[in-house]
Design a protein around this motif. Structure first.
Motif, PDB file in Angstrom:
ATOM      1  N   ASP A  82       0.816  -1.211   0.000  1.00  0.00           N
ATOM      2  CA  ASP A  82       0.000   0.000   0.000  1.00  0.00           C
ATOM      3  C   ASP A  82       0.849   1.259   0.000  1.00  0.00           C
ATOM      4  OD1 ASP A  82      -2.731   0.788  -0.112  1.00  0.00           O
ATOM      5  OD2 ASP A  82      -2.575   1.544   1.935  1.00  0.00           O
ATOM      6  N   ARG A  83       2.124   1.141   0.334  1.00  0.00           N
ATOM      7  CA  ARG A  83       3.027   2.304   0.369  1.00  0.00           C
ATOM      8  C   ARG A  83       3.278   2.880  -1.022  1.00  0.00           C
ATOM      9  NH1 ARG A  83       2.930   3.423   5.796  1.00  0.00           N
ATOM     10  NH2 ARG A  83       3.618   1.616   7.019  1.00  0.00           N
ATOM     11  N   TYR A  84       2.933   2.117  -2.061  1.00  0.00           N
ATOM     12  CA  TYR A  84       3.221   2.569  -3.421  1.00  0.00           C
ATOM     13  C   TYR A  84       2.087   3.383  -4.038  1.00  0.00           C
ATOM     14  CZ  TYR A  84       7.120  -0.608  -2.903  1.00  0.00           C
ATOM     15  OH  TYR A  84       8.268  -1.229  -2.451  1.00  0.00           O
ATOM     16  N   GLY A  85       1.045   3.613  -3.271  1.00  0.00           N
ATOM     17  CA  GLY A  85      -0.015   4.501  -3.722  1.00  0.00           C
ATOM     18  C   GLY A  85      -0.618   4.099  -5.051  1.00  0.00           C
ATOM     19  N   ALA A  86      -0.651   5.043  -5.993  1.00  0.00           N
ATOM     20  CA  ALA A  86      -1.291   4.808  -7.287  1.00  0.00           C
ATOM     21  C   ALA A  86      -0.591   3.734  -8.102  1.00  0.00           C
ATOM     22  CB  ALA A  86      -1.333   6.114  -8.075  1.00  0.00           C
ATOM     23  N   ALA A  87       0.681   3.460  -7.807  1.00  0.00           N
ATOM     24  CA  ALA A  87       1.432   2.457  -8.566  1.00  0.00           C
ATOM     25  C   ALA A  87       1.295   1.057  -7.979  1.00  0.00           C
ATOM     26  CB  ALA A  87       2.906   2.845  -8.626  1.00  0.00           C
ATOM     27  N   THR A 146      11.364  13.745  -5.209  1.00  0.00           N
ATOM     28  CA  THR A 146      10.547  13.205  -4.132  1.00  0.00           C
ATOM     29  C   THR A 146      11.468  12.609  -3.073  1.00  0.00           C
ATOM     30  OG1 THR A 146       8.641  11.796  -3.626  1.00  0.00           O
ATOM     31  CG2 THR A 146      10.252  10.933  -5.178  1.00  0.00           C
ATOM     32  N   ASN A 147      10.892  12.294  -1.908  1.00  0.00           N
ATOM     33  CA  ASN A 147      11.712  11.947  -0.746  1.00  0.00           C
ATOM     34  C   ASN A 147      12.777  13.028  -0.546  1.00  0.00           C
ATOM     35  OD1 ASN A 147      10.635   9.434   0.303  1.00  0.00           O
ATOM     36  ND2 ASN A 147      11.257   8.556  -1.656  1.00  0.00           N
ATOM     37  N   CYS A 148      12.298  14.236  -0.487  1.00  0.00           N
ATOM     38  CA  CYS A 148      13.205  15.379  -0.378  1.00  0.00           C
ATOM     39  C   CYS A 148      12.639  16.393   0.612  1.00  0.00           C
ATOM     40  CB  CYS A 148      13.397  16.042  -1.742  1.00  0.00           C
ATOM     41  SG  CYS A 148      11.872  16.706  -2.455  1.00  0.00           S
ATOM     42  N   GLY A 149      13.476  17.324   0.997  1.00  0.00           N
ATOM     43  CA  GLY A 149      13.045  18.385   1.888  1.00  0.00           C
ATOM     44  C   GLY A 149      12.158  19.393   1.175  1.00  0.00           C
ATOM     45  N   VAL A 150      11.440  20.193   1.961  1.00  0.00           N
ATOM     46  CA  VAL A 150      10.596  21.251   1.407  1.00  0.00           C
ATOM     47  C   VAL A 150      11.107  22.598   1.885  1.00  0.00           C
ATOM     48  CG1 VAL A 150       8.562  19.789   1.211  1.00  0.00           C
ATOM     49  CG2 VAL A 150       8.955  21.059   3.332  1.00  0.00           C
ATOM     50  N   THR A 151      10.819  23.615   1.101  1.00  0.00           N
ATOM     51  CA  THR A 151      11.258  24.966   1.438  1.00  0.00           C
ATOM     52  C   THR A 151      10.146  25.733   2.134  1.00  0.00           C
ATOM     53  OG1 THR A 151      10.652  25.721  -0.787  1.00  0.00           O
ATOM     54  CG2 THR A 151      12.944  25.072  -0.424  1.00  0.00           C
ATOM     55  N   TRP A 196       6.831   5.715 -10.691  1.00  0.00           N
ATOM     56  CA  TRP A 196       6.253   5.361  -9.405  1.00  0.00           C
ATOM     57  C   TRP A 196       7.087   6.034  -8.331  1.00  0.00           C
ATOM     58  CZ3 TRP A 196       9.527   2.797  -6.016  1.00  0.00           C
ATOM     59  CH2 TRP A 196      10.629   2.156  -6.582  1.00  0.00           C
ATOM     60  N   GLU A 197       6.542   6.137  -7.171  1.00  0.00           N
ATOM     61  CA  GLU A 197       7.307   6.665  -6.048  1.00  0.00           C
ATOM     62  C   GLU A 197       6.852   5.971  -4.776  1.00  0.00           C
ATOM     63  OE1 GLU A 197       6.376  10.738  -4.675  1.00  0.00           O
ATOM     64  OE2 GLU A 197       4.848  10.775  -6.254  1.00  0.00           O
ATOM     65  N   ALA A 198       7.716   6.004  -3.783  1.00  0.00           N
ATOM     66  CA  ALA A 198       7.432   5.385  -2.492  1.00  0.00           C
ATOM     67  C   ALA A 198       8.244   6.105  -1.439  1.00  0.00           C
ATOM     68  CB  ALA A 198       7.796   3.902  -2.519  1.00  0.00           C
ATOM     69  N   TYR A 250      11.300   0.642   0.737  1.00  0.00           N
ATOM     70  CA  TYR A 250      10.353   0.422  -0.353  1.00  0.00           C
ATOM     71  C   TYR A 250      10.974   0.694  -1.727  1.00  0.00           C
ATOM     72  CZ  TYR A 250       7.580   0.893   3.840  1.00  0.00           C
ATOM     73  OH  TYR A 250       7.101   0.747   5.117  1.00  0.00           O
ATOM     74  N   LEU A 251      11.909   1.616  -1.795  1.00  0.00           N
ATOM     75  CA  LEU A 251      12.531   1.954  -3.070  1.00  0.00           C
ATOM     76  C   LEU A 251      13.359   0.788  -3.604  1.00  0.00           C
ATOM     77  CD1 LEU A 251      13.666   5.561  -2.125  1.00  0.00           C
ATOM     78  CD2 LEU A 251      11.821   4.972  -3.685  1.00  0.00           C
TER      79      LEU A 251
END
Length: 383
Positions: free
Chosen positions: A62-67, A177-182, A344-346, A351-352
């Motif tokens: 379920d961690r893979y969301g839409a993928a 993705t899997n990154c920081g936000v500003t 895809w992303e996770a 998970y990656l």
């Protein structure tokens, strides 16, 4: 009749594909433009090499969301237990950490990679480095495992996108993705608290909440809880922090009703609520009073993300509509795309890598079955 398969990319997905193919009787060549294999894999190992996760498989997929739909069959065919057994077969012991994540006991990637390369050499796999793939197909089949677009200096520079696009294959733009936000901190807050962790918090965006930790940076926030919400943050840009998720609003309000006495405001607030200095400063940064509701729902505005070159992974890549259930490209027979090349992303947590290994395993087995059927060799890869 022998059959030849080229694997383009010497990261974990490519090397796993090479192993499965070679065990199945194929003559395998791995091509990579870097001077040595698995550069990003080795970089990941500096942080302990989180291989996979030990949670229940239903939760895992379920961690893979839409993928999930395209990835789940591959992961069920090569689940975390299979990955752990594979590591053990290389002489690499693993352990499960307190968070459920699985690591090699040595807590680094280099011993595993050395053992893996020795195995591939014993299987007759040829490694052709410093060679840039230009789109040619010179073998009976190909497995494309060239990675996404994060950390391009380690090899995943996504230059392959033009080649596939010219063939009419849809490639979605890469995004970090899997990154920081500003977040636009004040200079005072940034200078004083950059590098300070926010522990045992909950973060929410677009109706989803994740508990964990974050770290204040000079330009915003990073850490596991933030990474897990990257998809939601890209949509909304709104981020809410619950600085005390184990306490209700009523419980916090009761604690804040106690008299301050002679204590300073910060000392009283810290003693009454257990908030760390950085959390207290966040309330000031947001121009909010120290109320229970503010502590439980502190709003922040996200203005962007870290650069793609510094992201742990990338979303985007070959559109999932371009592949079949075995990851074969619909527009290019006997050419398969696996790993982070796909869109895809996770979240982090194992998970990656698990999906990279699993997609390579499934595509390679499907490739062998097709070749064996076409060339009349009733043979299957070793388990």
């Amino acid at each position: 009749m022998n059959y030849r398969v080229d694997v383009i990319g010497a990261g974990p997905a490519g090397l796993m594909a090479a192993e499965v193919l070679a065990k199945g009787g194929a003559s395998v060549r791995v091509v990579d433009h870097m001077a040595s294999p698995a550069r990003k894999f080795l970089m990941a190992g500096r942080g302990g090499l989180n291989l996979t996760h030990s949670e229940a498989l239903e939760t895992f997929v379920d961690r893979y969301g839409a993928a999930r739909g395209i990835l789940e069959p591959a992961i069920r065919a090569f689940p975390p237990e299979a990955l752990i057994d594979w590591c053990n077969g290389l002489g690499i012991e693993t352990f499960i950490g307190s968070s459920g994540r699985v690591f090699p006991r040595a807590m680094k990637a280099s011993p595993l990679l050395r053992a893996w390369l020795r195995r591939l050499d014993s299987l007759g796999v040829t490694l052709e480095l410093r060679t840039r793939w230009m789109g040619e197909k010179e073998s009976d089949a190909m497995i494309l495992a060239m990675g996404g677009a994060s950390w391009p200096r380690l090899g995943s520079d996504a230059q392959w996108t033009e080649i596939l696009t010219r063939r009419g294959i849809k490639v979605n733009p890469f995004i970090p993705t899997n990154c920081g936000v500003t977040i636009p901190w004040s200079a005072h807050f940034s200078e004083r608290f950059a590098g300070v962790p926010l522990k045992r918090i909950a973060v929410s965006s677009a109706g989803r909440t994740v508990r964990g930790e974050a770290v204040i940076t000079r330009t915003g926030l990073e850490g596991g809880a933030i990474y897990a919400l990257n998809p939601e943050l890209r949509k909304s840009g709104d981020l809410t922090l619950d600085l005390k998720p184990d306490l209700t609003v009523a419980a916090l309000a009761e604690r804040l009703s106690h008299p301050k006495g002679k204590s300073s405001h910060s000392t009283w607030l810290r003693k009454a609520t257990g908030l760390a200095p950085a959390a207290i400063a966040l309330l000031r940064e947001a121009n909010l009073p120290a109320t229970a509701s503010a502590i439980k729902a502190l709003p922040l505005t996200v203005t962007g993300t870290d650069a793609l070159a510094r992201a742990i992974s990338s979303a985007g890549g070959v559109a999932l509509t371009e592949i079949d259930r075995n990851f074969e490209l619909k527009a290019w027979p006997q050419v398969y795309a696996v790993g982070e090349m796909l869109d895809w992303e996770a979240p982090t947590g194992g998970y990656l890598l698990q999906a990279c290994f699993a997609t390579a395993n499934m595509a390679s087995r499907a490739c062998l079955e097709r070749l064996q059927s076409a060339l009349g060799r009733p043979q299957s890869p070793s388990k």
